[in-house]
Design a protein around this motif. Structure first.
Motif, PDB file in Angstrom:
ATOM      1  N   ASN A   1      35.380  42.616 -19.445  1.00 49.52           N
ATOM      2  CA  ASN A   1      35.332  43.534 -20.596  1.00 49.52           C
ATOM      3  C   ASN A   1      35.904  42.807 -21.806  1.00 49.52           C
ATOM      4  OD1 ASN A   1      34.562  45.801 -18.931  1.00 49.52           O
ATOM      5  ND2 ASN A   1      36.671  45.766 -18.170  1.00 49.52           N
ATOM      6  N   ILE A   2      35.047  42.576 -22.801  1.00 50.59           N
ATOM      7  CA  ILE A   2      35.525  41.831 -23.983  1.00 50.59           C
ATOM      8  C   ILE A   2      35.895  42.805 -25.107  1.00 50.59           C
ATOM      9  CG2 ILE A   2      34.932  40.132 -25.764  1.00 50.59           C
ATOM     10  CD1 ILE A   2      32.928  38.916 -23.866  1.00 50.59           C
ATOM     11  N   ILE A   3      37.101  42.651 -25.625  1.00 47.06           N
ATOM     12  CA  ILE A   3      37.485  43.369 -26.850  1.00 47.06           C
ATOM     13  C   ILE A   3      37.743  42.303 -27.915  1.00 47.06           C
ATOM     14  CG2 ILE A   3      39.149  44.918 -27.950  1.00 47.06           C
ATOM     15  CD1 ILE A   3      39.655  46.247 -25.310  1.00 47.06           C
ATOM     16  N   PRO A   4      36.849  42.207 -28.911  1.00 40.86           N
ATOM     17  CA  PRO A   4      37.079  41.189 -29.953  1.00 40.86           C
ATOM     18  C   PRO A   4      38.135  41.679 -30.939  1.00 40.86           C
ATOM     19  CG  PRO A   4      34.993  42.321 -30.318  1.00 40.86           C
ATOM     20  CD  PRO A   4      35.614  42.966 -29.122  1.00 40.86           C
ATOM     21  N   ILE A   5      39.009  40.780 -31.354  1.00 40.05           N
ATOM     22  CA  ILE A   5      40.002  41.160 -32.364  1.00 40.05           C
ATOM     23  C   ILE A   5      40.085  40.073 -33.431  1.00 40.05           C
ATOM     24  CG2 ILE A   5      41.438  42.661 -30.912  1.00 40.05           C
ATOM     25  CD1 ILE A   5      43.269  40.449 -30.333  1.00 40.05           C
ATOM     26  N   ILE A   6      40.282  40.508 -34.646  1.00 40.53           N
ATOM     27  CA  ILE A   6      40.459  39.543 -35.737  1.00 40.53           C
ATOM     28  C   ILE A   6      41.958  39.268 -35.804  1.00 40.53           C
ATOM     29  CG2 ILE A   6      40.172  39.109 -38.202  1.00 40.53           C
ATOM     30  CD1 ILE A   6      37.877  41.251 -38.093  1.00 40.53           C
ATOM     31  N   ALA A   7      42.326  38.038 -35.470  1.00 40.95           N
ATOM     32  CA  ALA A   7      43.749  37.687 -35.408  1.00 40.95           C
ATOM     33  C   ALA A   7      44.288  37.404 -36.811  1.00 40.95           C
ATOM     34  CB  ALA A   7      43.916  36.457 -34.537  1.00 40.95           C
ATOM     35  N   LYS A   8      45.586  37.506 -36.956  1.00 38.51           N
ATOM     36  CA  LYS A   8      46.278  37.209 -38.220  1.00 38.51           C
ATOM     37  C   LYS A   8      45.551  37.843 -39.407  1.00 38.51           C
ATOM     38  CE  LYS A   8      48.433  32.899 -36.717  1.00 38.51           C
ATOM     39  NZ  LYS A   8      48.729  31.525 -37.021  1.00 38.51           N
ATOM     40  N   SER A   9      45.215  39.102 -39.265  1.00 39.93           N
ATOM     41  CA  SER A   9      44.377  39.733 -40.299  1.00 39.93           C
ATOM     42  C   SER A   9      45.124  39.907 -41.609  1.00 39.93           C
ATOM     43  CB  SER A   9      43.838  41.056 -39.789  1.00 39.93           C
ATOM     44  OG  SER A   9      44.883  41.969 -39.627  1.00 39.93           O
ATOM     45  N   ASP A  10      46.413  39.562 -41.638  1.00 40.65           N
ATOM     46  CA  ASP A  10      47.139  39.609 -42.915  1.00 40.65           C
ATOM     47  C   ASP A  10      46.703  38.464 -43.827  1.00 40.65           C
ATOM     48  OD1 ASP A  10      48.258  38.010 -40.921  1.00 40.65           O
ATOM     49  OD2 ASP A  10      50.170  37.852 -41.953  1.00 40.65           O
ATOM     50  N   ALA A  11      45.912  37.537 -43.236  1.00 39.79           N
ATOM     51  CA  ALA A  11      45.469  36.384 -44.030  1.00 39.79           C
ATOM     52  C   ALA A  11      44.203  36.703 -44.823  1.00 39.79           C
ATOM     53  CB  ALA A  11      45.211  35.206 -43.098  1.00 39.79           C
ATOM     54  N   ILE A  12      43.771  37.930 -44.782  1.00 43.35           N
ATOM     55  CA  ILE A  12      42.481  38.267 -45.387  1.00 43.35           C
ATOM     56  C   ILE A  12      42.622  39.620 -46.122  1.00 43.35           C
ATOM     57  CG2 ILE A  12      41.734  39.201 -43.165  1.00 43.35           C
ATOM     58  CD1 ILE A  12      39.010  38.246 -43.589  1.00 43.35           C
ATOM     59  N   SER A  13      41.958  39.736 -47.268  1.00 42.20           N
ATOM     60  CA  SER A  13      42.131  40.968 -48.059  1.00 42.20           C
ATOM     61  C   SER A  13      41.350  42.126 -47.438  1.00 42.20           C
ATOM     62  CB  SER A  13      41.664  40.734 -49.489  1.00 42.20           C
ATOM     63  OG  SER A  13      40.252  40.773 -49.526  1.00 42.20           O
ATOM     64  N   LYS A  14      41.686  43.328 -47.840  1.00 42.89           N
ATOM     65  CA  LYS A  14      41.109  44.520 -47.221  1.00 42.89           C
ATOM     66  C   LYS A  14      39.584  44.577 -47.391  1.00 42.89           C
ATOM     67  CE  LYS A  14      42.536  49.054 -46.122  1.00 42.89           C
ATOM     68  NZ  LYS A  14      43.641  49.935 -46.096  1.00 42.89           N
ATOM     69  N   SER A  15      39.109  44.269 -48.610  1.00 41.12           N
ATOM     70  CA  SER A  15      37.659  44.354 -48.843  1.00 41.12           C
ATOM     71  C   SER A  15      36.943  43.252 -48.064  1.00 41.12           C
ATOM     72  CB  SER A  15      37.347  44.229 -50.333  1.00 41.12           C
ATOM     73  OG  SER A  15      37.863  43.000 -50.806  1.00 41.12           O
ATOM     74  N   GLU A  16      37.572  42.066 -48.019  1.00 42.60           N
ATOM     75  CA  GLU A  16      36.978  40.961 -47.245  1.00 42.60           C
ATOM     76  C   GLU A  16      36.933  41.329 -45.762  1.00 42.60           C
ATOM     77  OE1 GLU A  16      38.117  36.803 -49.521  1.00 42.60           O
ATOM     78  OE2 GLU A  16      39.578  37.732 -48.211  1.00 42.60           O
ATOM     79  N   LEU A  17      37.975  42.002 -45.326  1.00 42.23           N
ATOM     80  CA  LEU A  17      38.072  42.381 -43.922  1.00 42.23           C
ATOM     81  C   LEU A  17      36.943  43.340 -43.524  1.00 42.23           C
ATOM     82  CD1 LEU A  17      39.908  41.946 -41.453  1.00 42.23           C
ATOM     83  CD2 LEU A  17      41.086  44.035 -42.079  1.00 42.23           C
ATOM     84  N   THR A  18      36.668  44.292 -44.401  1.00 49.19           N
ATOM     85  CA  THR A  18      35.596  45.258 -44.112  1.00 49.19           C
ATOM     86  C   THR A  18      34.268  44.513 -43.971  1.00 49.19           C
ATOM     87  OG1 THR A  18      36.823  46.720 -45.588  1.00 49.19           O
ATOM     88  CG2 THR A  18      34.654  47.485 -44.878  1.00 49.19           C
ATOM     89  N   LYS A  19      34.023  43.605 -44.926  1.00 51.43           N
ATOM     90  CA  LYS A  19      32.767  42.834 -44.875  1.00 51.43           C
ATOM     91  C   LYS A  19      32.726  41.960 -43.625  1.00 51.43           C
ATOM     92  CE  LYS A  19      32.222  42.342 -49.824  1.00 51.43           C
ATOM     93  NZ  LYS A  19      32.727  41.434 -50.825  1.00 51.43           N
ATOM     94  N   PHE A  20      33.887  41.349 -43.321  1.00 50.52           N
ATOM     95  CA  PHE A  20      33.966  40.443 -42.154  1.00 50.52           C
ATOM     96  C   PHE A  20      33.669  41.203 -40.856  1.00 50.52           C
ATOM     97  CE2 PHE A  20      36.901  37.418 -39.587  1.00 50.52           C
ATOM     98  CZ  PHE A  20      35.851  36.551 -39.375  1.00 50.52           C
ATOM     99  N   LYS A  21      34.198  42.419 -40.753  1.00 50.29           N
ATOM    100  CA  LYS A  21      33.960  43.233 -39.553  1.00 50.29           C
ATOM    101  C   LYS A  21      32.464  43.535 -39.385  1.00 50.29           C
ATOM    102  CE  LYS A  21      38.144  45.907 -38.602  1.00 50.29           C
ATOM    103  NZ  LYS A  21      38.627  47.226 -38.243  1.00 50.29           N
ATOM    104  N   ILE A  22      31.831  43.900 -40.516  1.00 51.11           N
ATOM    105  CA  ILE A  22      30.392  44.224 -40.474  1.00 51.11           C
ATOM    106  C   ILE A  22      29.595  42.994 -40.047  1.00 51.11           C
ATOM    107  CG2 ILE A  22      28.398  44.919 -41.888  1.00 51.11           C
ATOM    108  CD1 ILE A  22      30.454  46.573 -43.578  1.00 51.11           C
ATOM    109  N   LYS A  23      29.985  41.846 -40.617  1.00 48.91           N
ATOM    110  CA  LYS A  23      29.287  40.581 -40.328  1.00 48.91           C
ATOM    111  C   LYS A  23      29.421  40.241 -38.834  1.00 48.91           C
ATOM    112  CE  LYS A  23      27.743  36.487 -41.985  1.00 48.91           C
ATOM    113  NZ  LYS A  23      26.380  36.307 -41.977  1.00 48.91           N
TER     114      LYS A  23
END
Ligand code: GTP
Ligand code: MG
Length: 455
Positions: free
Chosen positions: A188-210
């Protein structure tokens, strides 16, 4: 009907059992019997036995795997940071006994070491796949034992793989896609974006979609929180939409407001500060800052049992089926009739004996062939020896003849020499005879005439 079931084939017995089920009636109870305590009995038994949960953390070196585990379980697990100079990917496994209230948990954390550090990353997924398979194999071997002790067996099968994605803000690396694709049918794979404090909120939303679209377009199956149980359907459904979770890990406790909280504090001023906190910081447990709480809720508090069950009923089942089929076991024969274990064993045994005979025959043929080849080789060598012997014999005869001829000529020479010698001796003796008679004559004359001078 019973006699029929006993005397019939396996198929008949099955039909008999089904007919029993069909004829089952509901009857009311006149009073309390007590089997409504079964769920409690089950809970008690499980609590006594304890639980085990195995997490696999896959991610590049230094992405925050160990920190996140410490944050998740609110403790400090042992573990040295890895160097970036590993020649290949390895897996490090540690097991801990944890206790919360009266529930014991045997927790195993397996972490990749050196993942993503090699120039050639082609085979990086292999040690991970092999590790997961090895745990399935160990469980299967225990299951197949005559004296199996599954209740006491330490189940090391991986229940969840937390896949750590680097917070690049761009897209998934091919290493991530390949590895997740290779693992998705095994864990069972759960993907997580690590160290997400290194990325801005709007970038994070786009990154998740991508990330989500890339996973879908590459056919990577990630774990979906189950929505079939009404009590958790809503929250799980909502959380599925939040995947991949963007997390921040920290073991550092900071006083935020009146509460001590796990947080990361930064020396610069661009990150929005937390409530009442003078310096910029990210509170790990603040849902406005990251999805850490969501991850903890989903992984530990809501779906831990489902992850364990999915591992057994889906991933292990697939491994077991493939493995048993590989070994020649099957449930039905070509006519779709049930195939018993005994029949499978007999068929496999006959197949094995057939193969053995074939192998024996092949080896015999090979032996005969080898003997023939050796015989031919020996004959050839014998022929060569004969020819050599004949050559040498002829050479010897020639030499002998030459020597005899030489000897004969030498004999002739010796004879001739002897003849010459005899003739010379004869001549010499004749000569000396003539000289002797003259001396005698002179002696006689001297005797008669002593005054005669002979000189
Ligand atoms: P290896 O086991 O060596 O592969 O590393 P790891 O993946 O276990 O990373 P680890 O938890 O040791 O963290 C590496 C560094 O990253 C440490 O200095 C952590 O403090 C830091 N770190 C961990 N989590 C975060 C995070 O969420 N944000 C930031 N900014 N740093 C983090
Ligand atoms: Mg680590």
């Amino acid at each position: 009907m019973e006699a029929e079931a006993n005397s019939g084939s396996l198929e008949d017995s099955w039909a008999f059992i089904q007919s029993l089920g069909e004829g089952c009636r509901t009857v009311p109870l006149a009073g309390h019997v007590g089997f409504d305590s079964l769920p409690d009995q089950l809970v008690n038994k499980s609590v006594t036995q304890g639980f085990c949960f195995n997490i696999l953390c896959v991610g590049e070196t230094g992405l925050g795997k160990s920190t996140l585990m410490d944050t998740l379980f609110n403790t400090k697990f042992e573990g040295e940071p890895a160097t970036h100079t590993q020649p290949g990917v390895q897996l490090r496994s540690n097991t801990y006994d944890l206790q919360e209230s009266n529930v014991g948990l045997k927790l195993t954390i397996v972490s990749t070491v050196g993942f993503g550090d090699q120039i050639n990353k082609e085979d990086s997924y292999k040690p991970i796949v092999e590790f997961i398979d090895a745990q399935f194999e160990a469980y299967l071997q225990e299951e197949l034992k005559i004296r199996r002790v599954l209740h006491a067996y330490h189940d090391s099968r991986i229940h969840v793989c937390l896949y750590f994605i680097a917070p690049t803000g761009h897209s998934l690396k091919s290493l991530d896609l390949v590895t997740m694709k290779k693992l998705d049918s095994k864990v069972n794979i759960i993907p997580i974006i690590a160290k997400s404090d290194a990325i801005s909120k709007s970038e994070l939303t786009k990154f998740k979609i991508k990330i989500t679209s890339e996973l879908v377009s590459n056919g990577v199956q990630i774990y979906q929180f189950p929505t079939d149980d009404e009590s958790v359907a809503e929250i799980n459904g909502t959380m599925n939409a939040h995947l991949p979770f963007a997390v921040i890990g920290s073991t550092e406790e900071l006083k935020i407001g009146n509460k001590m909280m796990k947080a990361r504090q930064y020396p610069w001023g661009t990150v929005q500060a937390c409530f009442h906190y003078p310096l910029p910081c990210h509170a790990v447990e603040n849902e406005a800052h990251c999805d850490f709480v969501k991850l903890r809720e989903m992984l530990i508090r809501v779906n831990m049992e489902d992850l364990r069950e999915q591992t057994h009923s889906r991933h292990y089942e697939l491994y077991r089926r493939c493995k048993l089929e590989e070994m020649g076991f099957k449930d039905t024969d070509p006519d779709s009739k049930p195939f018993s274990l005994q029949e499978t064993y007999e068929a496999k045994r006959n197949e094995f004996l057939g193969e053995l005979q074939k192998k024996e025959e092949e080896m015999r043929q090979m032996f005969v062939q080898r003997v023939k080849e050796k015989e031919a080789e020996l004959k050839e060598a014998e022929k060569e020896l004969h020819e050599k012997f004949d050559r040498l014999k002829k050479l010897h005869q020639d030499e002998k003849k030459k020597l005899e001829d030489k000897k004969k000529s030498l004999d002739d020479e010796v004879n001739a020499f002897k003849q010459r010698k005899t003739a010379a001796e004869l001549l010499q003796s004749q000569g000396s005879q003539a000289g002797g008679s003259q001396t005698l004559k002179r002696d006689k004359e001297k005797k008669n005439n002593p005054w005669l001078c002979t000189e």
